[in-house]
Structures are given as structure tokens and as C-alpha cells.
Motif scaffolding. Structure first.
Motif, short mmCIF file in Angstrom:
data_model
loop_
_atom_site.label_atom_id
_atom_site.label_comp_id
_atom_site.label_asym_id
_atom_site.label_seq_id
_atom_site.Cartn_x
_atom_site.Cartn_y
_atom_site.Cartn_z
N THR A 142 35.94 22.00 -2.83
CA THR A 142 37.29 22.15 -3.99
C THR A 142 37.57 20.61 -3.72
OG1 THR A 142 37.38 24.29 -3.60
CG2 THR A 142 39.05 22.98 -4.75
N ARG A 167 48.88 22.42 2.55
CA ARG A 167 48.15 21.94 3.78
C ARG A 167 47.00 22.72 4.47
NH1 ARG A 167 52.97 22.17 8.28
NH2 ARG A 167 54.01 23.87 7.63
N SER A 168 46.44 23.47 3.70
CA SER A 168 45.48 24.46 4.18
C SER A 168 44.17 23.57 4.65
CB SER A 168 45.05 25.40 3.29
OG SER A 168 44.17 24.77 2.13
N HIS A 190 54.51 20.97 2.01
CA HIS A 190 54.37 22.40 2.31
C HIS A 190 55.53 23.00 2.12
CE1 HIS A 190 56.04 20.76 6.01
NE2 HIS A 190 55.34 19.58 5.72
N SER A 191 55.44 24.37 2.92
CA SER A 191 56.60 25.35 2.58
C SER A 191 57.80 24.96 3.45
CB SER A 191 56.20 26.68 2.97
OG SER A 191 55.97 26.61 4.49
N VAL A 210 48.94 25.63 -3.63
CA VAL A 210 49.91 26.28 -3.03
C VAL A 210 49.56 27.84 -2.98
CG1 VAL A 210 52.56 26.57 -3.06
CG2 VAL A 210 51.58 24.90 -4.38
N GLY A 211 48.95 28.32 -4.25
CA GLY A 211 48.85 29.89 -4.42
C GLY A 211 50.04 30.37 -5.00
N LYS A 212 50.96 29.70 -5.46
CA LYS A 212 52.03 30.21 -6.36
C LYS A 212 52.19 30.18 -7.63
CE LYS A 212 54.55 31.72 -2.50
NZ LYS A 212 54.88 30.92 -1.45
N VAL A 230 44.92 23.12 -8.44
CA VAL A 230 43.76 23.89 -7.76
C VAL A 230 44.24 25.44 -7.68
CG1 VAL A 230 42.57 24.02 -5.58
CG2 VAL A 230 43.49 21.58 -6.04
N GLY A 231 45.33 25.64 -7.77
CA GLY A 231 45.72 27.31 -7.92
C GLY A 231 44.84 28.19 -8.66
N ILE A 232 44.31 29.25 -8.38
CA ILE A 232 43.84 30.23 -9.00
C ILE A 232 44.52 31.47 -8.77
CG2 ILE A 232 41.65 31.65 -9.50
CD1 ILE A 232 40.03 29.33 -8.55
N ASN A 233 45.59 32.08 -9.73
CA ASN A 233 46.47 33.01 -9.29
C ASN A 233 46.52 33.82 -10.80
OD1 ASN A 233 47.73 31.27 -7.22
ND2 ASN A 233 48.54 30.05 -9.06
N THR A 268 33.93 23.25 -7.79
CA THR A 268 33.69 23.85 -6.23
C THR A 268 32.40 24.03 -6.37
OG1 THR A 268 35.99 24.47 -6.06
CG2 THR A 268 34.31 25.48 -4.85
P1 NDP Z 1 46.67 28.83 1.52
O1 NDP Z 1 47.51 29.97 1.44
O2 NDP Z 1 45.94 28.53 2.83
O3 NDP Z 1 47.80 27.48 1.70
C1 NDP Z 1 48.91 27.31 0.75
C2 NDP Z 1 49.73 26.13 1.04
O4 NDP Z 1 50.88 26.09 0.34
C3 NDP Z 1 50.18 26.39 2.66
O5 NDP Z 1 49.94 24.91 3.49
C4 NDP Z 1 51.82 26.48 2.30
O6 NDP Z 1 52.67 25.61 3.06
C5 NDP Z 1 51.93 25.86 0.96
N1 NDP Z 1 53.07 26.48 0.44
C6 NDP Z 1 53.41 27.93 0.20
N2 NDP Z 1 54.38 28.01 -0.35
C7 NDP Z 1 54.93 26.95 -0.76
C8 NDP Z 1 56.18 26.63 -1.20
N3 NDP Z 1 57.21 27.23 -1.84
N4 NDP Z 1 56.55 25.26 -1.42
C9 NDP Z 1 55.73 24.23 -0.74
N5 NDP Z 1 54.57 24.46 -0.15
C10 NDP Z 1 54.19 25.81 -0.29
O7 NDP Z 1 46.01 28.56 0.22
P2 NDP Z 1 44.56 27.52 -0.06
O8 NDP Z 1 44.68 25.99 0.19
O9 NDP Z 1 43.28 28.27 0.30
O10 NDP Z 1 44.78 27.81 -2.14
C11 NDP Z 1 45.49 27.12 -2.68
C12 NDP Z 1 45.52 27.63 -3.93
O11 NDP Z 1 44.21 27.06 -4.42
C13 NDP Z 1 45.24 29.44 -4.17
O12 NDP Z 1 45.64 29.57 -5.43
C14 NDP Z 1 43.78 29.42 -4.05
O13 NDP Z 1 43.26 30.65 -4.95
C15 NDP Z 1 43.42 28.35 -4.96
N6 NDP Z 1 41.94 27.93 -4.59
C16 NDP Z 1 41.38 27.39 -5.39
C17 NDP Z 1 39.94 27.18 -5.21
C18 NDP Z 1 39.14 26.50 -6.32
O14 NDP Z 1 37.84 26.74 -6.22
N7 NDP Z 1 39.61 26.06 -7.51
C19 NDP Z 1 39.24 27.04 -3.88
C20 NDP Z 1 40.12 27.38 -3.04
C21 NDP Z 1 41.55 27.82 -3.11
P3 NDP Z 1 52.41 26.03 4.62
O15 NDP Z 1 51.42 25.80 5.54
O16 NDP Z 1 54.05 25.52 5.27
O17 NDP Z 1 52.66 27.64 4.99
#
Ligand code: NDP
Length: 286
Positions: A142, A167-168, A190-191, A210-212, A230-233, A268
């Protein structure tokens, strides 16, 4: 000025067509058939769709795919045995275990078991380390796709302020390394980031992972910024797919933006296919 809409579908098709030609040449001129082994454990419907799409992409490009569909109650030992066999097979270039795996199997143990030479997902610690110190290795698909989107849309990266939200291990962290490699000035939020809005607002390039749903609204963005979502929600109101960016608002402020779906998503698989091709080159000393 209207934002440039970055078309991930079109760019991923271009990459797949280029790969199709390269794979054909490799087969015709050197007799090498690129081969990917895909392992799916259990019957998770989303994983089944991902695996099917990966196999379809292989078919289109001319990559041979070997499919291993194992029952839900497969033990970790059984899975590790299969990985070991595939690690040792000369005719297999890449190995992919579709995540998540059932709970009796430890994800990290599985990732570590795949030979770094066949780690086309780029999740092995050796691959991550190689990325950090700028050596040849597989890059997580990705983030690699995001770089291609930017480059092929002629968006300057060098010298730009880039803020990555998330930061995943599979997106945020490798993304930061890749943007650094491209000479951006990188901030990873990050969060626990204090005042995320102010941090994002100084960015020339914002990458949201972020995933939100729709968390990054127009008021997080500098006028003219490039926005990669990048998010997919699932949108909680409509049930439709949506990103981490509030697209309808952001498109009025951004200079360039990726839609969801049709932005990062299609990249991806294209980058996975590219990693398989690279794996075959490496195995054959090319
Ligand atoms: P993770 O849940 O592993 O990581 C999310 C990150 O976002 C964490 O580092 C977290 O911080 C941070 N975060 C959460 N809430 C907040 C906030 N309110 N403010 C700031 N930062 C925040 O997710 P992924 O990295 O695996 O995936 C992220 C998104 O990307 C998802 O929607 C997923 O579906 C999508 N995705 C899409 C792909 C594609 O092919 N397009 C492939 C992989 C993912 P902290 O570390 O502090 O908890």
C-alpha cells in the motif's frame, strides 16, 4: 482551481499492463515463469474476496498462482510446515499468507517464517529493516502504491512537508520511510498527537491512514495540499465505502486528491504483482 483527482484505477491498470509485458518478456526470453503462492486459512468472506482479486490480477498479468485454501481449524504447526515447503521450492518466487489468520495462529510467527527472499507483502522484519537503511528488499504494497500515485501524477515530493496520519506497521511506518527516501520532510502523527489539525495544516502532502471515516475534514488542510486517503471504511450513515478524508469538503481545498474507492485501493494489488516480478528477478540473479 479545481483539484486534480488522482485516478488510482487508471494508474494501477497502467502498472499492471507494464508488468504484463515484462512478465511476458521474462518468460519468452529467459524461460522464467513468475510464481506466487497464496495461502488462505479459514473462510473469512472479506479475505476470500481479497484472495480472489489477487489471483485474478495474477491471471491477467501472466503470473502463475498456486492456491492453498486451508480449513479454519488449521494449526500453526501445519501452516508453518507449508510455509517451510514453499520457502524451499525453487519454482516459487513469492509467498503470501492472507491476514488475518484464525486466533490459534500467531500472526507475527507466520510473518517471521516466510523467507525474506519471498516476502512479497514486505512485512518481514528483514524487509522493513532493508527499507529503513535503503537496501534492496520488498516494500509493503500500500505505501509503495502511494509513491507510484504521487510520481505518476507528477506531484513533487522532494523538499515538501509531508504529514502521515497513522503509524501502523503496514501503512504509516513504511510510508514515512518511503517519503523520507523521496526527500520529503516527514511528520508522523497518531492518536496522541497534540493538535492534529494544526500539524496537518502545515503539510504540502497529507497521507491519511487512520481507519476513521471522514475524520480529516477540509479545515485540516492547507489550500492546494495533496491529499492521499488510504482509509477504507464503511460510512456509518449510508453503509457505503468511504475514506479517512471527508472527500466532498476536502476536494474544494486540495490541489490534488484521491477518491475512495478508486484511489489508493487498486494500487495495493498492482504493487503486490510488482513485488512478485521483482522476486523472480532476484531469484534468478537478475
Ligand atoms: P491501524 O488501526 O493499524 O492504525 C491506525 C493508526 O491511526 C494508528 O497509528 C492510530 O494511532 C492512528 N489513529 C487512530 N485514531 C486516531 C486519531 N483520532 N487521530 C490521529 N491518529 C489516529 O490501521 P491501518 O494502518 O492498518 O489502516 C488504516 C486505514 O487504511 C484503515 O481504514 C484500513 O482499512 C486502510 N487500509 C487500506 C489499504 C488499502 O489497500 N488501501 C491497506 C491497508 C489499510 P495509535 O498508533 O496512536 O493508536
Amino acid at each position: 482551481m479545481a483539484a486534480q483527482i488522482i485516478d488510482g484505477k487508471k494508474i494501477s491498470s497502467e502498472i499492471k499492463d507494464e508488468l504484463k509485458e515484462k512478465v511476458r518478456i521474462l518468460k519468452e526470453e529467459k524461460g522464467i515463469e513468475v510464481t506466487l503462492a497464496v495461502i488462505l486459512v479459514g473462510e473469512d468472506p472479506a479475505s476470500q474476496v481479497y484472495v480472489r482479486n489477487k489471483k485474478r490480477a495474477c491471471e491477467y498479468i501472466g503470473i502463475r498462482s498456486l492456491s492453498y485454501e486451508l480449513p479454519e481449524d488449521t494449526t500453526q504447526e501445519e501452516l508453518l510446515k507449508l510455509i517451510d515447503e514453499l520457502n524451499n521450492r525453487k519454482d516459487v518466487d513469492g509467498i503470501l499468507v492472507q491476514m488475518p489468520v484464525p486466533e490459534q495462529i500467531d500472526e507475527k510467527t507466520v510473518i517471521d517464517a516466510i523467507s525474506p527472499a519471498k516476502d512479497v507483502d514486505g512485512f518481514h522484519p528483514m524487509s522493513v529493516g532493508a527499507l529503513c537503511i535503503g537496501e534492496r528488499g520488498f516494500v509493503s504494497c500500500t505505501p509503495a502504491g502511494v509513491i507510484q500515485l504521487l510520481k505518476r501524477s507528477n506531484i513533487e515530493i522532494s523538499g515538501k512537508e509531508c504529514v502521515i496520519v497513522g503509524r501502523s506497521n503496514i501503512v504509516g511506518k513504511p510510508m514515512s520511510m518511503l517519503m523520507l527516501r523521496e526527500n520529503a520532510t516527514v511528520t508522523v502523527a497518531h492518536s496522541r498527537t497534540a493538535d492534529l489539525k494544526a500539524v496537518c495544516k502545515r503539510a504540502d502532502i497529507v497521507i491519511a491512514a487512520v481507519g476513521k471515516p471522514k475524520m480529516i475534514t477540509a479545515d485540516y488542510l492547507k489550500e492546494g495540499a495533496t491529499v492521499i486517503d488510504v482509509g477504507i471504511n464503511r460510512n456509518p450513515e449510508t453503509g457505503k465505502l468511504c475514506g479517512d478524508v471527508d472527500y466532498d469538503g476536502a476536494v474544494n481545498v486540495a490541489g490534488a486528491i484521491t477518491p475512495v474507492p478508486g484511489g489508493v485501493g487498486p494500487m495495493t494489488i498492482a504493487m503486490l504483482m510488482n513485488n512478485c516480478y521483482e522476486a523472480a528477478l532476484m531469484h534468478n540473479g537478475l
